[in-house]
Write a protein that holds these residues in place. Structure first.
Motif, PDB file in Angstrom:
ATOM      1  N   ALA A 152       0.878  -1.165   0.000  1.00  0.00           N
ATOM      2  CA  ALA A 152       0.000   0.000   0.000  1.00  0.00           C
ATOM      3  C   ALA A 152       0.915   1.213   0.000  1.00  0.00           C
ATOM      4  CB  ALA A 152      -0.916   0.000   1.225  1.00  0.00           C
ATOM      5  N   TYR A 155      -0.927   4.879   1.314  1.00  0.00           N
ATOM      6  CA  TYR A 155      -2.330   4.476   1.329  1.00  0.00           C
ATOM      7  C   TYR A 155      -2.539   3.565   2.531  1.00  0.00           C
ATOM      8  CZ  TYR A 155      -6.794   3.117  -0.874  1.00  0.00           C
ATOM      9  OH  TYR A 155      -8.129   2.923  -1.169  1.00  0.00           O
ATOM     10  N   GLU A 164      -0.555  -4.040   3.943  1.00  0.00           N
ATOM     11  CA  GLU A 164      -1.410  -4.852   3.075  1.00  0.00           C
ATOM     12  C   GLU A 164      -1.177  -6.325   3.375  1.00  0.00           C
ATOM     13  OE1 GLU A 164      -1.840  -7.562  -0.166  1.00  0.00           O
ATOM     14  OE2 GLU A 164       0.104  -6.694   0.354  1.00  0.00           O
ATOM     15  N   ASN A 198      -3.560   1.078  -3.195  1.00  0.00           N
ATOM     16  CA  ASN A 198      -3.873   2.391  -3.746  1.00  0.00           C
ATOM     17  C   ASN A 198      -4.377   2.290  -5.185  1.00  0.00           C
ATOM     18  OD1 ASN A 198      -0.952   1.604  -3.932  1.00  0.00           O
ATOM     19  ND2 ASN A 198      -0.941   3.254  -5.452  1.00  0.00           N
TER      20      ASN A 198
END
Length: 347
Positions: A152, A155, A164, A198
């Motif tokens: 990520a 994000y 993530e 993202n």
């Protein structure tokens, strides 16, 4: 023709990615590596073999890989993909068998069999790939391209606030993979393409889009799913592949709805599969990526430096046209599903 080797932890979106690859006339899938992630590795293997049976592609070798990350600690897999990894979907029985060699060896064999031509796709934890790099450090130079669904980038995470899932399961493996490309890749086109949250959160499957896929397969069958349906309602589609897709996606819709995300699902891995075949599908930006290994709150975070002060080790996906992706997915999977009715192909 794109020669593809896929490393997957086959839950729902991995399965959709494999179906997309098998439906793509410009893809030659030469091997599938199984890794523990969304579910335990033995179930991943069973899912991969069952999907190949369903898709009449039983000649593709499937290997068993790591069940645990490099640190040996079993991840908390949760309920996102259901107990067997494919939600409500049932796969056909198969007499398919695994290769006699493990997934790390499969990576290396495929790279040597197709030097400079092989496209690697990783949609699960990177344990197998890290082990393959330990066995063959020149792997980055042997591959034509590597696409990873993971991370990520500036994000929020989906496992912790910053991490993530795929990276968080085995951050040590991810760190080894990124370091290998830092050391070995000197040409920009050799840098791995990273499809992070993202990017993939923009690929939103809805009941309306799923209905388009069903219509492309059999206009006379199927129904529009709704959050008002009884949970666990099973597909009535006559096409066996579409039944699996609908039953898997309904479970995914319900899970996202339970998490207050809406009656929808993010197709992370199918986007990565599409990018493996056509990198021009997304916009990318070079960056230097590290993986946090020791932070109490940030372990598994993909720390990204965009400044250019360090040599980049990855191309980060930053933009995508979701409509273009879904048009391509439906154009390929719909006709493919129509062709799968009949006796499974064997070679």
């Amino acid at each position: 023709m794109n020669v593809v080797f896929a490393d997957v932890d086959t839950g729902i979106d991995d399965a959709m990615a494999l179906i997309f690859l098998l439906a793509s006339p410009d893809a030659n899938v030469v091997g599938i590596a199984s890794t523990g992630g969304n579910i335990a590795v033995d179930q991943v293997c069973a899912n991969n073999l069952g999907l190949l049976e369903l898709c009449r592609a039983t000649d593709i070798p499937v290997s068993r890989g790591a069940d645990l990350p490099l640190n040996g600690q079993r991840p908390d897999r949760g309920k996102v993909h259901g107990p067997k990894g494919l939600g409500y979907a049932d796969l056909p029985p198969t007499d398919g068998r695994l290769t006699s060699y493990d997934s790390a060896t499969a990576w290396v064999r495929a790279a040597h069999a197709f030097p400079g031509k092989l496209i690697g796709l990783a949609t699960g934890p990177l344990t197998n790939l890290a082990l393959a790099l330990r066995a063959e450090p020149t792997l980055p130079k042997l591959l034509r391209r590597l696409v990873i669904m993971g991370g990520a980038y500036d994000y929020p995470g989906n496992t912790t606030a910053v991490a993530e899932w795929n990276i968080s399961v085995d951050p040590e493996a991810a760190a080894e993979v990124f370091a290998a490309w830092s050391a070995e890749a000197t040409e920009p086109q050799r840098l791995p393409i990273l499809c992070g949250l993202n990017l993939t959160h923009k690929i939103v499957m809805t009941p309306d889009i799923l209905a388009r896929l069903v219509a492309a397969t059999d206009p006379a069958s199927g129904m529009l799913m709704s959050p008002r349906d009884e949970p666990g309602t099973r597909s009535m589609a006559s096409n066996p592949l579409i039944r699996v897709v609908e039953d898997a996606m309904r479970f995914y819709f319900e899970i996202h709805s339970d998490d207050r995300g809406g009656y929808l699902a993010h197709l992370h891995d199918p986007l990565a599969a599409a990018v493996a075949l056509d990198p021009g599908l997304i916009a990318t930006r070079p960056a230097a990526v590290d993986v946090e290994l020791t932070g109490t709150l940030t372990r598994g975070m993909t720390v990204t430096e965009w400044s250019g002060n360090r040599e980049p080790n990855a191309l980060i996906g930053i933009g995508v046209d979701p409509e273009a992706f879904f048009d391509r997915f439906i154009e390929r999977v719909g006709p493919f599903a129509r062709r799968q009715v009949g006796t499974p192909r064997r070679t």
